[in-house]
Design a protein around this motif. Structure first.
Motif, PDB file in Angstrom:
ATOM      1  N   TYR A 105     -11.767  23.069  -9.343  1.00  0.00           N
ATOM      2  CA  TYR A 105     -11.749  21.628  -9.598  1.00  0.00           C
ATOM      3  C   TYR A 105     -10.315  21.208  -9.811  1.00  0.00           C
ATOM      4  O   TYR A 105      -9.439  22.020 -10.128  1.00  0.00           O
ATOM      5  N   PHE A 106     -10.048  19.911  -9.629  1.00  0.00           N
ATOM      6  CA  PHE A 106      -8.696  19.389  -9.807  1.00  0.00           C
ATOM      7  C   PHE A 106      -8.793  17.965 -10.326  1.00  0.00           C
ATOM      8  O   PHE A 106      -9.858  17.345 -10.318  1.00  0.00           O
ATOM      9  N   ASP A 107      -7.685  17.456 -10.824  1.00  0.00           N
ATOM     10  CA  ASP A 107      -7.581  16.070 -11.272  1.00  0.00           C
ATOM     11  C   ASP A 107      -6.546  15.380 -10.401  1.00  0.00           C
ATOM     12  O   ASP A 107      -5.635  16.028  -9.879  1.00  0.00           O
ATOM     13  N   ILE A 108      -6.678  14.075 -10.246  1.00  0.00           N
ATOM     14  CA  ILE A 108      -5.701  13.298  -9.482  1.00  0.00           C
ATOM     15  C   ILE A 108      -5.318  12.068 -10.296  1.00  0.00           C
ATOM     16  O   ILE A 108      -6.184  11.390 -10.853  1.00  0.00           O
ATOM     17  N   GLN A 109      -4.028  11.782 -10.338  1.00  0.00           N
ATOM     18  CA  GLN A 109      -3.532  10.551 -10.948  1.00  0.00           C
ATOM     19  C   GLN A 109      -2.870   9.725  -9.851  1.00  0.00           C
ATOM     20  O   GLN A 109      -1.968  10.207  -9.167  1.00  0.00           O
ATOM     21  N   ILE A 110      -3.346   8.493  -9.667  1.00  0.00           N
ATOM     22  CA  ILE A 110      -2.837   7.615  -8.615  1.00  0.00           C
ATOM     23  C   ILE A 110      -2.139   6.437  -9.275  1.00  0.00           C
ATOM     24  O   ILE A 110      -2.707   5.755 -10.134  1.00  0.00           O
ATOM     25  N   THR A 111      -0.896   6.198  -8.852  1.00  0.00           N
ATOM     26  CA  THR A 111      -0.107   5.091  -9.373  1.00  0.00           C
ATOM     27  C   THR A 111       0.217   4.128  -8.251  1.00  0.00           C
ATOM     28  O   THR A 111       0.788   4.532  -7.233  1.00  0.00           O
ATOM     29  N   ASN A 112      -0.174   2.864  -8.405  1.00  0.00           N
ATOM     30  CA  ASN A 112       0.285   1.784  -7.527  1.00  0.00           C
ATOM     31  C   ASN A 112       1.497   1.179  -8.228  1.00  0.00           C
ATOM     32  O   ASN A 112       1.379   0.718  -9.362  1.00  0.00           O
ATOM     33  N   ASN A 113       2.641   1.190  -7.551  1.00  0.00           N
ATOM     34  CA  ASN A 113       3.854   0.708  -8.200  1.00  0.00           C
ATOM     35  C   ASN A 113       4.751   0.027  -7.177  1.00  0.00           C
ATOM     36  O   ASN A 113       5.659   0.643  -6.630  1.00  0.00           O
ATOM     37  N   ASP A 114       4.489  -1.240  -6.926  1.00  0.00           N
ATOM     38  CA  ASP A 114       5.289  -2.030  -5.996  1.00  0.00           C
ATOM     39  C   ASP A 114       6.322  -2.795  -6.818  1.00  0.00           C
ATOM     40  O   ASP A 114       5.973  -3.742  -7.518  1.00  0.00           O
ATOM     41  N   GLY A 165       0.778  -1.227   0.000  1.00  0.00           N
ATOM     42  CA  GLY A 165       0.000   0.000   0.000  1.00  0.00           C
ATOM     43  C   GLY A 165       0.812   1.280   0.000  1.00  0.00           C
ATOM     44  O   GLY A 165       0.325   2.323  -0.421  1.00  0.00           O
ATOM     45  N   MET A 166       2.056   1.214   0.465  1.00  0.00           N
ATOM     46  CA  MET A 166       2.851   2.442   0.531  1.00  0.00           C
ATOM     47  C   MET A 166       3.661   2.697  -0.732  1.00  0.00           C
ATOM     48  O   MET A 166       4.300   3.734  -0.862  1.00  0.00           O
ATOM     49  N   GLU A 167       3.610   1.783  -1.687  1.00  0.00           N
ATOM     50  CA  GLU A 167       4.398   1.916  -2.910  1.00  0.00           C
ATOM     51  C   GLU A 167       3.561   2.572  -4.005  1.00  0.00           C
ATOM     52  O   GLU A 167       2.685   1.935  -4.593  1.00  0.00           O
ATOM     53  N   GLY A 168       3.814   3.829  -4.251  1.00  0.00           N
ATOM     54  CA  GLY A 168       3.083   4.509  -5.308  1.00  0.00           C
ATOM     55  C   GLY A 168       3.144   6.015  -5.122  1.00  0.00           C
ATOM     56  O   GLY A 168       3.837   6.530  -4.238  1.00  0.00           O
ATOM     57  N   THR A 169       2.391   6.712  -5.958  1.00  0.00           N
ATOM     58  CA  THR A 169       2.358   8.166  -5.903  1.00  0.00           C
ATOM     59  C   THR A 169       0.960   8.661  -6.232  1.00  0.00           C
ATOM     60  O   THR A 169       0.165   7.958  -6.863  1.00  0.00           O
ATOM     61  N   ALA A 170       0.699   9.883  -5.823  1.00  0.00           N
ATOM     62  CA  ALA A 170      -0.522  10.580  -6.216  1.00  0.00           C
ATOM     63  C   ALA A 170      -0.115  11.983  -6.630  1.00  0.00           C
ATOM     64  O   ALA A 170       0.604  12.671  -5.901  1.00  0.00           O
ATOM     65  N   VAL A 171      -0.567  12.381  -7.808  1.00  0.00           N
ATOM     66  CA  VAL A 171      -0.254  13.699  -8.340  1.00  0.00           C
ATOM     67  C   VAL A 171      -1.563  14.425  -8.603  1.00  0.00           C
ATOM     68  O   VAL A 171      -2.459  13.881  -9.254  1.00  0.00           O
ATOM     69  N   MET A 172      -1.671  15.650  -8.080  1.00  0.00           N
ATOM     70  CA  MET A 172      -2.851  16.477  -8.300  1.00  0.00           C
ATOM     71  C   MET A 172      -2.520  17.526  -9.351  1.00  0.00           C
ATOM     72  O   MET A 172      -1.458  18.150  -9.294  1.00  0.00           O
ATOM     73  N   THR A 173      -3.420  17.711 -10.297  1.00  0.00           N
ATOM     74  CA  THR A 173      -3.306  18.812 -11.245  1.00  0.00           C
ATOM     75  C   THR A 173      -4.348  19.834 -10.838  1.00  0.00           C
ATOM     76  O   THR A 173      -5.549  19.540 -10.859  1.00  0.00           O
ATOM     77  N   ASP A 174      -3.895  21.029 -10.429  1.00  0.00           N
ATOM     78  CA  ASP A 174      -4.833  22.032  -9.946  1.00  0.00           C
ATOM     79  C   ASP A 174      -5.524  22.744 -11.106  1.00  0.00           C
ATOM     80  O   ASP A 174      -5.241  22.480 -12.275  1.00  0.00           O
ATOM     81  N   SER A 175      -6.420  23.664 -10.776  1.00  0.00           N
ATOM     82  CA  SER A 175      -7.231  24.323 -11.803  1.00  0.00           C
ATOM     83  C   SER A 175      -6.406  25.192 -12.748  1.00  0.00           C
ATOM     84  O   SER A 175      -6.850  25.514 -13.836  1.00  0.00           O
ATOM     85  N   SER A 176      -5.169  25.534 -12.358  1.00  0.00           N
ATOM     86  CA  SER A 176      -4.303  26.312 -13.250  1.00  0.00           C
ATOM     87  C   SER A 176      -3.469  25.413 -14.161  1.00  0.00           C
ATOM     88  O   SER A 176      -2.723  25.907 -14.995  1.00  0.00           O
ATOM     89  N   GLY A 177      -3.582  24.090 -13.970  1.00  0.00           N
ATOM     90  CA  GLY A 177      -2.821  23.149 -14.787  1.00  0.00           C
ATOM     91  C   GLY A 177      -1.491  22.734 -14.186  1.00  0.00           C
ATOM     92  O   GLY A 177      -0.749  21.975 -14.786  1.00  0.00           O
ATOM     93  N   LYS A 178      -1.186  23.208 -12.984  1.00  0.00           N
ATOM     94  CA  LYS A 178       0.079  22.871 -12.335  1.00  0.00           C
ATOM     95  C   LYS A 178      -0.018  21.521 -11.641  1.00  0.00           C
ATOM     96  O   LYS A 178      -0.966  21.256 -10.899  1.00  0.00           O
ATOM     97  N   ASN A 179       0.968  20.649 -11.880  1.00  0.00           N
ATOM     98  CA  ASN A 179       1.031  19.344 -11.221  1.00  0.00           C
ATOM     99  C   ASN A 179       1.682  19.483  -9.855  1.00  0.00           C
ATOM    100  O   ASN A 179       2.722  20.137  -9.721  1.00  0.00           O
ATOM    101  N   ARG A 180       1.054  18.855  -8.867  1.00  0.00           N
ATOM    102  CA  ARG A 180       1.573  18.905  -7.504  1.00  0.00           C
ATOM    103  C   ARG A 180       1.588  17.486  -6.946  1.00  0.00           C
ATOM    104  O   ARG A 180       0.542  16.857  -6.821  1.00  0.00           O
ATOM    105  N   VAL A 181       2.781  16.990  -6.626  1.00  0.00           N
ATOM    106  CA  VAL A 181       2.901  15.679  -6.002  1.00  0.00           C
ATOM    107  C   VAL A 181       2.370  15.791  -4.580  1.00  0.00           C
ATOM    108  O   VAL A 181       2.765  16.693  -3.836  1.00  0.00           O
TER     109      VAL A 181
END
Length: 160
Positions: free
Chosen positions: A93-102, A14-30
């Motif tokens: 509004y924002f978008d989120i990309q979640i990666t499970n990567n073990d 469960g701890m192996e991965g990342t989540a990246v948010m793209t905010d309303s201005s288009g900036k990616n934030r880990v």
């Protein structure tokens, strides 16, 4: 043929991965302060009854798409969204990309993207707590679309 089963090495940590948010201005934030995130699609259904049977059937009638996250307190992103809403009346509004990567398993990684996310819970603007060493905050959100960008694969080998 012997029963086959999943080997422990192919479970996903469960701890192996990342989540990246793209905010309303288009900036990616880990979301480096994230401790937990979970998204769900709650399939709604409608009961159907017909004459001639006592069986009650169900028909899919939609899906409610929600998520929850727990973060260490100190991230400005969600506070900034609330302040923007309070001062302008426009909810970001924002978008989120979640990666499970073990890397220890043979099934690879899964990448899911959630679009049109919006906060649906209270967001603490300030917290002080003499009994807490590490402050956290919980958020709830909805999303309007989801895409699987990459999926897990079958294990290379099963136990038998």
């Amino acid at each position: 043929m012997a029963n086959q089963y999943l080997l422990a090495r192919d479970t996903v940590a469960g701890m192996e991965g990342t989540a990246v948010m793209t905010d309303s201005s288009g900036k990616n934030r880990v979301l480096f302060q994230l401790t937990k995130i979970k998204t769900v699609a709650d399939i709604q259904s409608t009961e159907m009854k017909v004459v001639g049977t006592r069986v009650i059937q169900d028909k899919a009638a939609g899906a409610k798409q929600t998520g929850t996250a727990t973060l260490y307190y100190g991230s400005p992103y969600f506070t900034q969204m609330v302040l923007e809403y309070l001062h302008t009346g426009v909810m970001p509004y924002f978008d989120i990309q979640i990666t499970n990567n073990d890397p220890t398993n043979t099934i690879g990684q899964q990448v899911m993207a959630y679009y049109g996310c919006k906060i649906t819970s209270e967001i603490p603007l300030s917290i002080l707590d003499a009994d807490t060493q590490m402050l956290t905050l919980d958020i709830s959100f909805t999303y309007t679309d989801v895409q699987m960008l990459q999926s897990f694969t079958d294990p290379v080998r099963l136990g038998s």
